[in-house]
Design a protein around this motif. Structure first.
Motif, PDB file in Angstrom:
ATOM      1  N   GLY A  17      21.024  21.572  -7.873  1.00  0.00           N
ATOM      2  CA  GLY A  17      19.993  22.599  -8.106  1.00  0.00           C
ATOM      3  C   GLY A  17      18.956  22.123  -9.109  1.00  0.00           C
ATOM      4  O   GLY A  17      19.199  21.186  -9.856  1.00  0.00           O
ATOM      5  N   SER A  18      17.820  22.784  -9.096  1.00  0.00           N
ATOM      6  CA  SER A  18      16.731  22.397  -9.986  1.00  0.00           C
ATOM      7  C   SER A  18      16.881  23.009 -11.368  1.00  0.00           C
ATOM      8  O   SER A  18      17.449  24.084 -11.514  1.00  0.00           O
ATOM      9  N   VAL A  19      16.396  22.310 -12.371  1.00  0.00           N
ATOM     10  CA  VAL A  19      16.274  22.886 -13.708  1.00  0.00           C
ATOM     11  C   VAL A  19      15.036  23.780 -13.722  1.00  0.00           C
ATOM     12  O   VAL A  19      15.013  24.845 -14.327  1.00  0.00           O
ATOM     13  N   LEU A  20      13.998  23.303 -13.016  1.00  0.00           N
ATOM     14  CA  LEU A  20      12.715  24.012 -13.002  1.00  0.00           C
ATOM     15  C   LEU A  20      12.244  24.185 -11.562  1.00  0.00           C
ATOM     16  O   LEU A  20      12.226  23.219 -10.792  1.00  0.00           O
ATOM     17  N   SER A  21      11.897  25.428 -11.206  1.00  0.00           N
ATOM     18  CA  SER A  21      11.292  25.698  -9.889  1.00  0.00           C
ATOM     19  C   SER A  21      10.045  26.543 -10.098  1.00  0.00           C
ATOM     20  O   SER A  21      10.152  27.734 -10.395  1.00  0.00           O
ATOM     21  N   VAL A  22       8.912  25.924  -9.955  1.00  0.00           N
ATOM     22  CA  VAL A  22       7.638  26.630 -10.107  1.00  0.00           C
ATOM     23  C   VAL A  22       7.230  27.130  -8.719  1.00  0.00           C
ATOM     24  O   VAL A  22       7.269  26.360  -7.758  1.00  0.00           O
ATOM     25  N   ARG A  23       6.882  28.400  -8.622  1.00  0.00           N
ATOM     26  CA  ARG A  23       6.510  28.968  -7.321  1.00  0.00           C
ATOM     27  C   ARG A  23       5.206  29.776  -7.414  1.00  0.00           C
ATOM     28  O   ARG A  23       5.123  30.733  -8.170  1.00  0.00           O
ATOM     29  N   GLY A  24       4.221  29.354  -6.649  1.00  0.00           N
ATOM     30  CA  GLY A  24       2.970  30.119  -6.548  1.00  0.00           C
ATOM     31  C   GLY A  24       2.262  30.303  -7.869  1.00  0.00           C
ATOM     32  O   GLY A  24       1.625  31.339  -8.092  1.00  0.00           O
ATOM     33  N   LEU A  25       2.362  29.289  -8.753  1.00  0.00           N
ATOM     34  CA  LEU A  25       1.806  29.447 -10.109  1.00  0.00           C
ATOM     35  C   LEU A  25       0.277  29.479 -10.095  1.00  0.00           C
ATOM     36  O   LEU A  25      -0.378  28.615  -9.525  1.00  0.00           O
ATOM     37  N   ARG A  26      -0.280  30.501 -10.734  1.00  0.00           N
ATOM     38  CA  ARG A  26      -1.720  30.650 -10.853  1.00  0.00           C
ATOM     39  C   ARG A  26      -2.098  30.776 -12.323  1.00  0.00           C
ATOM     40  O   ARG A  26      -1.352  31.334 -13.108  1.00  0.00           O
ATOM     41  N   LYS A  27      -3.255  30.238 -12.652  1.00  0.00           N
ATOM     42  CA  LYS A  27      -3.779  30.436 -14.009  1.00  0.00           C
ATOM     43  C   LYS A  27      -5.306  30.383 -13.967  1.00  0.00           C
ATOM     44  O   LYS A  27      -5.888  29.438 -13.454  1.00  0.00           O
ATOM     45  N   ASP A  28      -5.928  31.421 -14.493  1.00  0.00           N
ATOM     46  CA  ASP A  28      -7.393  31.480 -14.617  1.00  0.00           C
ATOM     47  C   ASP A  28      -7.756  31.468 -16.083  1.00  0.00           C
ATOM     48  O   ASP A  28      -7.010  31.977 -16.910  1.00  0.00           O
ATOM     49  N   PHE A  29      -8.910  30.932 -16.399  1.00  0.00           N
ATOM     50  CA  PHE A  29      -9.448  31.057 -17.754  1.00  0.00           C
ATOM     51  C   PHE A  29     -10.796  31.749 -17.663  1.00  0.00           C
ATOM     52  O   PHE A  29     -11.631  31.362 -16.843  1.00  0.00           O
ATOM     53  N   THR A  30     -11.016  32.732 -18.496  1.00  0.00           N
ATOM     54  CA  THR A  30     -12.329  33.341 -18.596  1.00  0.00           C
ATOM     55  C   THR A  30     -13.080  32.600 -19.683  1.00  0.00           C
ATOM     56  O   THR A  30     -12.604  32.494 -20.812  1.00  0.00           O
ATOM     57  N   LEU A  31     -14.204  32.026 -19.319  1.00  0.00           N
ATOM     58  CA  LEU A  31     -14.946  31.208 -20.282  1.00  0.00           C
ATOM     59  C   LEU A  31     -15.756  32.080 -21.228  1.00  0.00           C
ATOM     60  O   LEU A  31     -16.128  33.196 -20.895  1.00  0.00           O
ATOM     61  N   HIS A  32     -16.001  31.528 -22.406  1.00  0.00           N
ATOM     62  CA  HIS A  32     -16.782  32.262 -23.397  1.00  0.00           C
ATOM     63  C   HIS A  32     -18.267  32.047 -23.147  1.00  0.00           C
ATOM     64  O   HIS A  32     -18.988  31.511 -23.968  1.00  0.00           O
ATOM     65  N   THR A  33     -18.709  32.421 -21.946  1.00  0.00           N
ATOM     66  CA  THR A  33     -20.133  32.315 -21.613  1.00  0.00           C
ATOM     67  C   THR A  33     -20.676  33.733 -21.499  1.00  0.00           C
ATOM     68  O   THR A  33     -19.901  34.697 -21.449  1.00  0.00           O
ATOM     69  N   ILE A  34     -21.981  33.843 -21.427  1.00  0.00           N
ATOM     70  CA  ILE A  34     -22.613  35.161 -21.359  1.00  0.00           C
ATOM     71  C   ILE A  34     -22.110  35.939 -20.148  1.00  0.00           C
ATOM     72  O   ILE A  34     -21.790  37.122 -20.242  1.00  0.00           O
ATOM     73  N   ASP A  35     -21.973  35.218 -19.011  1.00  0.00           N
ATOM     74  CA  ASP A  35     -21.539  35.922 -17.799  1.00  0.00           C
ATOM     75  C   ASP A  35     -20.013  35.928 -17.646  1.00  0.00           C
ATOM     76  O   ASP A  35     -19.493  36.400 -16.645  1.00  0.00           O
ATOM     77  N   GLY A  36     -19.286  35.408 -18.662  1.00  0.00           N
ATOM     78  CA  GLY A  36     -17.819  35.431 -18.616  1.00  0.00           C
ATOM     79  C   GLY A  36     -17.263  34.789 -17.363  1.00  0.00           C
ATOM     80  O   GLY A  36     -16.357  35.299 -16.720  1.00  0.00           O
ATOM     81  N   ARG A  37     -17.811  33.630 -17.009  1.00  0.00           N
ATOM     82  CA  ARG A  37     -17.378  32.930 -15.799  1.00  0.00           C
ATOM     83  C   ARG A  37     -15.878  32.625 -15.846  1.00  0.00           C
ATOM     84  O   ARG A  37     -15.312  32.409 -16.910  1.00  0.00           O
ATOM     85  N   VAL A  38     -15.258  32.583 -14.689  1.00  0.00           N
ATOM     86  CA  VAL A  38     -13.823  32.329 -14.610  1.00  0.00           C
ATOM     87  C   VAL A  38     -13.571  30.957 -14.005  1.00  0.00           C
ATOM     88  O   VAL A  38     -14.171  30.602 -12.996  1.00  0.00           O
ATOM     89  N   VAL A  39     -12.724  30.164 -14.666  1.00  0.00           N
ATOM     90  CA  VAL A  39     -12.293  28.872 -14.129  1.00  0.00           C
ATOM     91  C   VAL A  39     -10.897  29.065 -13.567  1.00  0.00           C
ATOM     92  O   VAL A  39     -10.012  29.576 -14.259  1.00  0.00           O
ATOM     93  N   GLU A  40     -10.703  28.691 -12.321  1.00  0.00           N
ATOM     94  CA  GLU A  40      -9.365  28.801 -11.738  1.00  0.00           C
ATOM     95  C   GLU A  40      -8.674  27.453 -11.904  1.00  0.00           C
ATOM     96  O   GLU A  40      -8.959  26.503 -11.182  1.00  0.00           O
ATOM     97  N   ALA A  41      -7.797  27.368 -12.879  1.00  0.00           N
ATOM     98  CA  ALA A  41      -7.164  26.082 -13.207  1.00  0.00           C
ATOM     99  C   ALA A  41      -5.987  25.768 -12.286  1.00  0.00           C
ATOM    100  O   ALA A  41      -5.773  24.616 -11.929  1.00  0.00           O
ATOM    101  N   LEU A  42      -5.203  26.772 -11.929  1.00  0.00           N
ATOM    102  CA  LEU A  42      -4.062  26.580 -11.015  1.00  0.00           C
ATOM    103  C   LEU A  42      -4.123  27.657  -9.936  1.00  0.00           C
ATOM    104  O   LEU A  42      -4.283  28.833 -10.235  1.00  0.00           O
TER     105      LEU A  42
END
Ligand code: ADP
Ligand code: ADP
Length: 243
Positions: A1-26
């Protein structure tokens, strides 16, 4: 068996810009690491490698998906959903993280910095000091540096102290984010040997290395990320040949 099983991992960052743009990192990453396996993450800068490691260590809270971790006691916990108090416990005992920077405590000697990483993982004080001395020797930190404040060391020395601290009491899962980036070839080779030895004790490793020869030497599998997705996964010889 696995020690680690990552499933469907998502991560967004909201940037500190005027329009609060979002970067989708994962964007939905799946990945498994078994005991004794060393999975190296590859992919261009900005692919999401560091973000993935930080979600697993819970420096970042995942935006979606699951990070299943099998504890030493056999429990399956979702790091993405654990309360903060449990995260601290997991970091103390089961999941280690070594970045390229040592977070040196002021007024703490090099030896104490490494030994306290051992006592934090449950080693007795004397055993931890002995293990710290052995680890420092192995990464080539000369004895006259052991009672210096860790804060005054050079970048490469700090990096070697950091890896000694991170490996003194090997966790079940070790996360490595460019741990040899500042080292000259001889010291780099000593550190890679130390990491190779860990894998033989059953520690699972998930790493980011910039140089292909470290990946070739250590990884049992390479997972290539690109734009926050898994692009390829396979044995190092195959992946490094195809990319
Ligand atoms: P890699 O480690 O593969 O170089 P990263 O995980 O560092 O990639 O970055 C993936 C993406 O997420 C990049 O677009 C990066 O700019 C962005 N990113 C990472 N960390 C942050 C952060 N703390 N704030 C905003 N954006 C971030
Ligand atoms: P990456 O994984 O994208 O290469 P890092 O996570 O290593 O970057 O660090 C992100 C930034 O924060 C770097 O540019 C670095 O200068 C800074 N940084 C992170 N941790 C430390 C630290 N302990 N000491 C000094 N600078 C740090």
């Amino acid at each position: 068996g696995s020690v680690l099983s990552v499933r469907g991992l998502r991560k967004d960052f909201t940037l500190h810009t005027i329009d609060g743009r979002v970067v989708e990192a994962l964007h939905g990453v799946d990945l498994d690491v078994a005991p004794g396996e060393h999975v190296a993450l590859a992919g261009t800068s900005g692919a999401g490698k560091s973000t993935l490691l930080r979600c697993v260590y819970r420096t970042y809270l995942a935006g979606g998906g699951h990070i299943w971790f099998r504890t030493a006691a056999g429990d399956l916990v979702d790091v993405a959903a654990l309360p903060d108090a449990t995260v601290a416990d997991l970091r103390g005992h089961e999941i280690g993280y070594v970045s390229q920077f040592l977070k040196a405590q002021p007024r703490r000697s090099v030896l104490t910095t490494v030994a306290s990483a051992g006592t934090a993982r449950g080693m007795a004080r004397d055993a931890a000091r002995e293990a710290a001395a052995a680890a420092l020797r192995q990464v080539g930190i000369a004895e006259h540096l052991w009672d210096m404040h860790a804060t005054v060391l050079s970048g490469g020395q700090k990096q070697r102290v950091n890896i000694a601290a991170g490996t003194i009491a090997p966790p079940r899962l070790l996360l490595l984010d460019e741990p040899v980036s500042a080292l000259d070839p001889a010291n780099r080779s000593a550190v890679l040997d130390l990491i190779a030895r860990l894998e033989r004790t059953g520690t699972a490793v998930l790493s980011v290395f910039h140089d292909l020869d470290a990946i070739e030497r250590l990884a049992t599998r390479v997972v290539v990320l690109g734009g926050g997705r898994v692009l390829a996964s396979g044995p190092p010889e195959q992946i490094l040949r195809d990319s």
